[in-house]
Scaffold this active site. Structure first.
Site, PDB file in Angstrom:
ATOM      1  N   ILE A 154       0.835  -1.204   0.000  1.00 46.15           N
ATOM      2  CA  ILE A 154       0.000   0.000   0.000  1.00 46.15           C
ATOM      3  C   ILE A 154       0.871   1.256   0.000  1.00 46.15           C
ATOM      4  CG2 ILE A 154      -1.784   1.277   1.277  1.00 46.15           C
ATOM      5  CD1 ILE A 154      -2.746  -1.522   2.309  1.00 46.15           C
ATOM      6  N   ASP A 173      11.356   2.895   5.781  1.00 40.26           N
ATOM      7  CA  ASP A 173      11.007   1.475   5.857  1.00 40.26           C
ATOM      8  C   ASP A 173      12.326   0.720   5.901  1.00 40.26           C
ATOM      9  OD1 ASP A 173      10.352  -1.213   5.325  1.00 40.26           O
ATOM     10  OD2 ASP A 173       8.631  -0.662   4.093  1.00 40.26           O
ATOM     11  N   CYS A 232      -4.174   5.175   7.730  1.00 42.54           N
ATOM     12  CA  CYS A 232      -5.120   4.291   7.056  1.00 42.54           C
ATOM     13  C   CYS A 232      -4.593   2.863   7.169  1.00 42.54           C
ATOM     14  CB  CYS A 232      -5.217   4.733   5.604  1.00 42.54           C
ATOM     15  SG  CYS A 232      -6.579   4.020   4.733  1.00 42.54           S
ATOM     16  N   ASP A 258      -8.531   6.465   9.586  1.00 43.96           N
ATOM     17  CA  ASP A 258      -9.497   5.442   9.182  1.00 43.96           C
ATOM     18  C   ASP A 258      -9.513   4.303  10.198  1.00 43.96           C
ATOM     19  OD1 ASP A 258     -11.292   4.129   7.290  1.00 43.96           O
ATOM     20  OD2 ASP A 258      -9.629   2.764   6.839  1.00 43.96           O
ATOM     21  N   GLU A 263     -11.419  -0.438  18.200  1.00 38.87           N
ATOM     22  CA  GLU A 263     -12.482  -0.474  17.182  1.00 38.87           C
ATOM     23  C   GLU A 263     -13.538  -1.493  17.573  1.00 38.87           C
ATOM     24  OE1 GLU A 263     -11.032  -0.983  13.171  1.00 38.87           O
ATOM     25  OE2 GLU A 263      -9.542   0.581  13.433  1.00 38.87           O
ATOM     26  N   HIS A 281     -12.953   2.683   9.366  1.00 37.65           N
ATOM     27  CA  HIS A 281     -12.179   1.572   8.785  1.00 37.65           C
ATOM     28  C   HIS A 281     -12.729   1.188   7.395  1.00 37.65           C
ATOM     29  CE1 HIS A 281      -9.354  -1.913  10.078  1.00 37.65           C
ATOM     30  NE2 HIS A 281      -9.319  -1.761   8.771  1.00 37.65           N
ATOM     31  N   LEU A 282     -12.695   2.194   6.524  1.00 35.33           N
ATOM     32  CA  LEU A 282     -13.246   1.999   5.172  1.00 35.33           C
ATOM     33  C   LEU A 282     -12.162   1.786   4.124  1.00 35.33           C
ATOM     34  CD1 LEU A 282     -16.023   4.777   4.950  1.00 35.33           C
ATOM     35  CD2 LEU A 282     -16.276   2.352   5.476  1.00 35.33           C
ATOM     36  N   GLY A 283     -10.902   1.670   4.585  1.00 32.46           N
ATOM     37  CA  GLY A 283      -9.781   1.610   3.635  1.00 32.46           C
ATOM     38  C   GLY A 283      -9.947   0.564   2.542  1.00 32.46           C
ATOM     39  N   ALA A 284     -10.597  -0.559   2.889  1.00 26.72           N
ATOM     40  CA  ALA A 284     -10.716  -1.640   1.896  1.00 26.72           C
ATOM     41  C   ALA A 284     -12.093  -1.667   1.262  1.00 26.72           C
ATOM     42  CB  ALA A 284     -10.438  -2.972   2.584  1.00 26.72           C
TER      43      ALA A 284
HETATM   44  N1  LIG Z   1      -7.585   0.691   6.446  1.00 28.71           N
HETATM   45  C1  LIG Z   1      -7.798  -0.452   5.838  1.00 28.71           C
HETATM   46  O1  LIG Z   1      -8.920  -0.843   5.609  1.00 28.71           O
HETATM   47  C2  LIG Z   1      -6.643  -1.275   5.402  1.00 28.71           C
HETATM   48  C3  LIG Z   1      -6.719  -1.974   4.203  1.00 28.71           C
HETATM   49  C4  LIG Z   1      -5.652  -2.766   3.827  1.00 28.71           C
HETATM   50  C5  LIG Z   1      -4.530  -2.835   4.633  1.00 28.71           C
HETATM   51  N2  LIG Z   1      -4.495  -2.148   5.794  1.00 28.71           N
HETATM   52  C6  LIG Z   1      -3.308  -2.169   6.642  1.00 28.71           C
HETATM   53  O2  LIG Z   1      -2.284  -1.411   6.009  1.00 28.71           O
HETATM   54  C7  LIG Z   1      -1.013  -1.845   6.473  1.00 28.71           C
HETATM   55  C8  LIG Z   1      -0.058  -2.031   5.325  1.00 28.71           C
HETATM   56  O3  LIG Z   1      -0.511  -3.033   4.474  1.00 28.71           O
HETATM   57  P1  LIG Z   1       0.367  -3.529   3.230  1.00 28.71           P
HETATM   58  O4  LIG Z   1      -0.497  -4.415   2.438  1.00 28.71           O
HETATM   59  O5  LIG Z   1       1.032  -2.403   2.559  1.00 28.71           O
HETATM   60  O6  LIG Z   1       1.441  -4.401   3.990  1.00 28.71           O
HETATM   61  P2  LIG Z   1       2.900  -4.755   3.468  1.00 28.71           P
HETATM   62  O7  LIG Z   1       3.359  -5.898   4.294  1.00 28.71           O
HETATM   63  O8  LIG Z   1       2.925  -4.901   2.007  1.00 28.71           O
HETATM   64  O9  LIG Z   1       3.748  -3.468   3.841  1.00 28.71           O
HETATM   65  C9  LIG Z   1       4.094  -3.138   5.136  1.00 28.71           C
HETATM   66  C10 LIG Z   1       5.419  -2.441   5.076  1.00 28.71           C
HETATM   67  O10 LIG Z   1       5.748  -2.008   6.389  1.00 28.71           O
HETATM   68  C11 LIG Z   1       7.149  -2.128   6.523  1.00 28.71           C
HETATM   69  N3  LIG Z   1       7.527  -2.144   7.923  1.00 28.71           N
HETATM   70  C12 LIG Z   1       7.463  -3.176   8.796  1.00 28.71           C
HETATM   71  N4  LIG Z   1       7.945  -2.785   9.992  1.00 28.71           N
HETATM   72  C13 LIG Z   1       8.298  -1.497   9.855  1.00 28.71           C
HETATM   73  C14 LIG Z   1       8.848  -0.548  10.757  1.00 28.71           C
HETATM   74  N5  LIG Z   1       9.141  -0.875  12.024  1.00 28.71           N
HETATM   75  N6  LIG Z   1       9.073   0.696  10.300  1.00 28.71           N
HETATM   76  C15 LIG Z   1       8.781   1.031   9.025  1.00 28.71           C
HETATM   77  N7  LIG Z   1       8.274   0.168   8.116  1.00 28.71           N
HETATM   78  C16 LIG Z   1       8.033  -1.072   8.549  1.00 28.71           C
HETATM   79  C17 LIG Z   1       7.450  -3.426   5.824  1.00 28.71           C
HETATM   80  O11 LIG Z   1       8.816  -3.503   5.473  1.00 28.71           O
HETATM   81  C18 LIG Z   1       6.556  -3.351   4.630  1.00 28.71           C
HETATM   82  O12 LIG Z   1       7.218  -2.804   3.525  1.00 28.71           O
HETATM   83  C19 LIG Z   1      -1.303  -3.121   7.273  1.00 28.71           C
HETATM   84  O13 LIG Z   1      -1.358  -2.799   8.635  1.00 28.71           O
HETATM   85  C20 LIG Z   1      -2.677  -3.521   6.802  1.00 28.71           C
HETATM   86  O14 LIG Z   1      -3.349  -4.308   7.741  1.00 28.71           O
HETATM   87  C21 LIG Z   1      -5.527  -1.354   6.183  1.00 28.71           C
HETATM   88  O1  LIG Z   2     -11.978  -5.973   5.728  1.00 30.12           O
HETATM   89  C1  LIG Z   2     -11.924  -4.755   5.918  1.00 30.12           C
HETATM   90  O2  LIG Z   2     -12.863  -4.008   5.776  1.00 30.12           O
HETATM   91  C2  LIG Z   2     -10.618  -4.106   6.371  1.00 30.12           C
HETATM   92  C3  LIG Z   2      -9.422  -4.790   5.808  1.00 30.12           C
HETATM   93  C4  LIG Z   2      -8.120  -4.164   6.174  1.00 30.12           C
HETATM   94  O3  LIG Z   2      -8.020  -3.687   7.442  1.00 30.12           O
HETATM   95  C5  LIG Z   2      -7.013  -5.125   5.879  1.00 30.12           C
HETATM   96  O4  LIG Z   2      -6.116  -5.277   6.696  1.00 30.12           O
HETATM   97  O5  LIG Z   2      -7.037  -5.703   4.788  1.00 30.12           O
END
Ligand SMILES: NC(=O)c1ccc[n+]([C@@H]2O[C@H](COP(=O)([O-])OP(=O)(O)OC[C@H]3O[C@@H](n4cnc5c(N)ncnc54)[C@H](O)[C@@H]3O)[C@@H](O)[C@H]2O)c1
Ligand SMILES: O=C(O)CC[C@@H](O)C(=O)O
Length: 529
Positions: A154, A173, A232, A258, A263, A281-284
């Site tokens: 993301i 990162d 987010c 978000d 929660e 929590h609407l990110g997805a």
């Molecule tokens: N709001 C939502 O609805 C929603 C939707 C999808 C994902 N998410 C959340 O978003 C986050 C990221 O998801 P993603 O798919 O990009 O995951 P990902 O695993 O692809 O990326 C996470 C990144 O964080 C880095 N990281 C790990 N520890 C770290 C640290 N201490 N400092 C800095 N960087 C660090 C990793 O190296 C990695 O590149 C997750 O927490 C996921 O659950 C939220």
């Molecule tokens: O399912 C959802 O709505 C949230 C998903 C999101 O937090 C995720 O980590 O993929």
């Protein structure tokens, strides 16, 4: 009986459709995940559980899940699943790491714009009939610095979009390589540097021990005055109380969240601040992302339940549908060699080395090693499987090493287990011939050639004339039929081994009679079912 899956959260109907097409029985109970008692009462009937974030897969729930083989999270974060507890029970936990990345990145960008132009407050004011043109004065994002914390799926999508919007993008990162940073067009920086330089900070890490409160009071104080923060990713990445204070003081110009430490967030320190924008929590939550994650998780779970293929498991190496049939006999071989060593060992195994030679080294050796450990531990822990085995071995102090090397003998592929106990080493090698059947081909330094049978006797004895007759006589007296007989010895008159497949079980009295035969050193009954 076909596998059964329960969908306990609100997933796109695409998931149920896929399960049915793949011959899996599926029950859709989209609100069951919110009722832990009802879920616990139902879970014992299912092989798979498909969830989003409302279902909490706790250790208690898993204890009731006697049939459960896989938990599938339609999304990224598996923080609502007790992964160590699932692993300990041999349950695969899989997610869909890419299905909602673009959607979540778009939400982060949307929140950034909402903050920059105060869109939610301006909307509320306008629709309330006030025409407060002078109240809302935004900032441009063009030319501003966007600080991305966590540049994975993301974060990198956000970075690319930030660059497209003519922002300067810097990223913190620790796992981001310089090459990847260059490809993305971002500047890789340390956290303090990012905090000091970014006009907008956007968080995209998982919540771990290292990232919890990554924006602590101390780190918020290091941010550039007037910075705006977007979260987010996960609640808990930011100290919400400290952020509220920094907003009240005017050090932070705005925050868009978000996700929240608790929660569903019905109250929160950030609520009510004029420069805070919140979404639940609407990110997805786009139809595209929900369709994608539902399809993906249903495909992945079906592949596992019907073909043994493993994709995107967070607690086991991936095995593709193409690899699964190729790997299957080697996984079976590794497990049976482990079972042999576990049943022959007269003391606890302290160290297990699994040596792979030849073509098998090109396959997923970690999966085979896990199977070998599970075989080794099965005689003492009946229910163990390959998912749980590596963790259990670690807990029990069994050191495990994996060695791969080129073929050194006649076999295209060879797996050798060395199990070290206080009473010596058990070394056993096996291979899979073209018929796909695993077999033992060496015990210690002695060559044998035996297929595995459900019931076997393993003998070590002195190589003396008349021994086999006496042994066969003892079995005959006990009315035990010999199915196959494999012999090996180091030299004439030296040490001999026998692997004897029998029909049915060997009575205990017959075993003690065999143990007392002249020249017998060890007689062990083996089960390979
Ligand atoms: N709001 C939502 O609805 C929603 C939707 C999808 C994902 N998410 C959340 O978003 C986050 C990221 O998801 P993603 O798919 O990009 O995951 P990902 O695993 O692809 O990326 C996470 C990144 O964080 C880095 N990281 C790990 N520890 C770290 C640290 N201490 N400092 C800095 N960087 C660090 C990793 O190296 C990695 O590149 C997750 O927490 C996921 O659950 C939220
Ligand atoms: O399912 C959802 O709505 C949230 C998903 C999101 O937090 C995720 O980590 O993929």
């Amino acid at each position: 009986m076909p596998p059964r899956v329960l969908i306990s959260d609100s997933l796109s109907p695409a998931a149920a459709q896929i399960f049915r097409l793949r011959g899996i029985e599926v029950d859709c109970e989209p609100t069951l995940g919110k009722d832990s008692d009802k879920l616990a009462a139902a879970i014992g009937d299912y092989d798979g559980l498909a969830i989003r974030s409302a279902t909490k897969v706790t250790a208690d729930l898993l204890q009731r899940a006697s049939r459960l083989k896989v938990v599938g999270r339609a999304g990224v974060g598996v923080d609502n699943v007790d992964v160590p507890a699932a692993t300990a029970r041999g349950v695969i936990v899989m997610n869909t790491p890419f299905g909602n990345s673009v959607t979540a990145a778009e939400h982060a960008i949307a929140l950034m714009f909402a903050l920059a132009r105060e869109i939610p407050a301006a909307d509320a004011s306008t629709q309330a009939g006030k025409w407060e043109k002078n109240r809302f004065m935004g900032v441009e994002i063009t030319g501003k610095t966007l600080g991305v914390v966590g540049c994975g799926n993301i974060g990198s999508n956000v970075a690319e979009r930030g660059i497209g919007l003519k922002m300067r993008v810097i990223a913190f990162d620790p796992y981001l390589t310089e090459e990847r940073a260059r490809t993305l067009g971002v500047e890789k920086v340390e956290l303090d540097d990012l905090l000091a330089r970014a006009d907008f900070i956007t968080l995209h890490t998982p919540l771990t021990a290292h990232t919890k409160n990554i924006l602590s009071a101390e780190n918020i104080a290091k941010t550039k005055k007037g910075a705006r923060i977007v979260n987010c990713a996960r609640g808990g990445l930011v100290d919400e109380e400290a952020l509220r204070k920094a907003l009240d003081d005017g050090h932070i110009a705005g925050a868009a969240f978000d996700v929240f430490a608790k929660e569903p967030a019905t109250e929160n320190p950030l609520f009510g601040h004029p420069h805070v924008v919140c979404t639940p929590h609407l990110g997805a939550s786009t139809s595209e992302a929900q369709e994608k994650v539902a399809l993906q998780i249903a495909e992945q779970m079906s592949d596992y339940l019907t073909r043994g293929a493993i994709a995107n498991a967070v607690n086991f190496p991936s095995i593709t549908a193409e690899e699964a049939p190729r790997l299957k006999p080697f996984i079976e071989l590794a497990e049976k060699l482990g079972l042999f060593a576990g049943q022959v060992a007269r003391a606890g195994v302290e160290k297990l080395s699994v040596v792979y030679e030849g073509a098998v080294t090109l396959e997923k050796t970690r999966a085979m090693t896990a199977a070998a450990i599970s075989g080794l531990l099965r005689p003492i822990l009946e229910d163990i499987n390959a998912v749980a085995a590596p963790v259990v071995a670690k807990e029990r102090g069994v050191a495990v090493e994996e060695i791969t090397r080129e073929a050194q003998g006649d076999y295209e592929s060879l797996i050798t287990l060395n199990a070290l106990t206080a009473q010596g080493e058990i070394r056993v090698s096996g291979t899979v011939f073209h018929d796909g059947k695993p077999r033992i081909i060496r015990i210690g330094d002695i060559g044998v050639d035996a297929e595995f049978s459900p019931s076997m006797i393993y003998l070590t004895n002195e190589d003396r004339p008349g021994f086999i007759g006496r042994f066969a006589g003892a079995l005959g007296d006990a009315e035990v039929n010999i199915a196959t007989f494999a012999l090996g010895r180091d030299r004439p008159g030296g040490q001999a081994v026998a692997l004897v497949a029998i029909d049915g079980d060997l009575p205990a009295r017959a075993l003690s009679k065999i143990e007392r035969l002249p020249g017998v050193k060890q007689a062990v009954t083996l089960k390979f079912s």
